[in-house]
Scaffold this active site. Sequence first.
Site, PDB file in Angstrom:
ATOM      1  N   ASP A  47      10.628  11.555  32.235  1.00 30.11           N
ATOM      2  CA  ASP A  47       9.869  12.067  33.220  1.00 30.11           C
ATOM      3  C   ASP A  47       8.609  12.914  32.284  1.00 30.11           C
ATOM      4  OD1 ASP A  47       8.263  12.470  35.751  1.00 30.11           O
ATOM      5  OD2 ASP A  47       8.834  14.847  35.402  1.00 30.11           O
ATOM      6  N   ASP A 245      13.241  16.639  36.148  1.00 27.25           N
ATOM      7  CA  ASP A 245      13.527  17.964  36.373  1.00 27.25           C
ATOM      8  C   ASP A 245      13.060  18.489  37.887  1.00 27.25           C
ATOM      9  OD1 ASP A 245      10.980  17.982  35.759  1.00 27.25           O
ATOM     10  OD2 ASP A 245      10.563  20.063  35.010  1.00 27.25           O
ATOM     11  N   ASP A 249      12.256  13.603  41.144  1.00 26.21           N
ATOM     12  CA  ASP A 249      13.057  12.657  40.349  1.00 26.21           C
ATOM     13  C   ASP A 249      14.405  12.620  40.948  1.00 26.21           C
ATOM     14  OD1 ASP A 249      10.691  12.902  38.248  1.00 26.21           O
ATOM     15  OD2 ASP A 249      11.694  14.901  37.673  1.00 26.21           O
TER      16      ASP A 249
END
Length: 335
Positions: A47, A245, A249
Site C-alpha cells: 500500500d 497499515d 487495508d
Amino acid sequence: ISCPCALGLATPVAIMVGNGLGARNGILFKTAASLEAAGRTQIVALDKTGTITSGEPRVTDILPAKGVSESELLTLAASLEQKSEHPLAKAVLAYAETETIACPDVTDFAALPGNGLSARLDGMEIYGGNAEFIATKASVPAELQAEAARLAAEGKTPLFFGGAGRLMGVIAVADTLKEDSPRAIRELQNMGIRVVMLTGDNQRTADAIGRQAGVDEVIAGVLPDGKEAVIRRLQESGKVAMVGDGINDAPALTAATVGCAIGSGSDIAIEAADIVLMDDKPSKIAVAIRIARKTLTIVRQNIVFALGVKLLVLALGALGMANMLEAVFADVGVS
C-alpha cells in the site's frame, strides 16, 4: 533409532528459532503457518500511503480559480476537510493553521470513499476531491486541468474544491517517500520477488511515485473496497504478501497468502495481519521473508538429516544383527 522423535523435533525447533530471530529484529510472526507462508512469497503488494511513503503529506501548491483569492480557497477547503480523517485532509488543515485561516463549521458532511467530500457551508453546497468527482459538480477550466496534470506528473496529488456549482481552485499535496523505501524494494527484487504498489491516487501521480520507489508495477485508482479484489487477482500469478497499515487495508491483508501490518498502523490492520512489523521501516519486509526462507531451508535440512541418520543406523543395526546371528548359528554348528 526407529523412534520418530528426531523427525518430530526437526520442524518445531527450527520454527522456534526463526520466531526468536524475528522477534529480535522487531518482526512478529503470529503463527508457524504465517512464517511458512512468508517463506514462499513470490509477490509483495505494498500500500502506498504509510507504507512506501511517510503518510504525512504537506501542501505544496495552491491554484485558485479566476476571481478567487488564496484565502477564500483555503477557507473553503479547511472547512470541508476538518471532519475528514484522511491524511491529505490533515495536510490541508495544517497549512491553513500556519496561514491563520478560520475554519467555519459545516453541516451535512459526507465522505465519498475514492471520490471526495461534500458538505454545506452557510447553506451553500461545497465539495472537494479528485478530478472525476469534481467534474460531476462543476466545470474545470482547461488551464487548471493542465496545471493539475503537471502537478500529478511530479508525484503530487491535486485536490479540487468548489461550491455552488463553481470551481474554487486546486490544492496540491505531496507525500514523501520513506528514506529506506527504494532500498527495501531493491532488496525484495534481488530476492526474485515482484513488487506491486497499490494506491487510490490517479495513474499519473501513482506512476511518478512508483518510478521514485522503483516498483515493478503500479496499480492506481484502487477504491478502499477494491484492494481485496486486486490481491485475489495477483494470487493467480503466485503467493502474495500484502503490506499495509490502514483500516481499509484489513480485507486485503486477510485475503492475501500472508498479511503484513506496519506496527504504527491501525489496530484493525494489526489484528487482521499474520505478521506485524514493530516499526514502520519497509526494509523489515525483506528481513522477514529472508528469515522465513532460511527457516524453511533448515526445516528441510533437519528432516533430511534425521532420515539419513535413521536409515544409516538402521542399516548398520541390520548388518550387526546379521553378523550376530551368523556367529550364534556358527556356535551351534548351523551353517
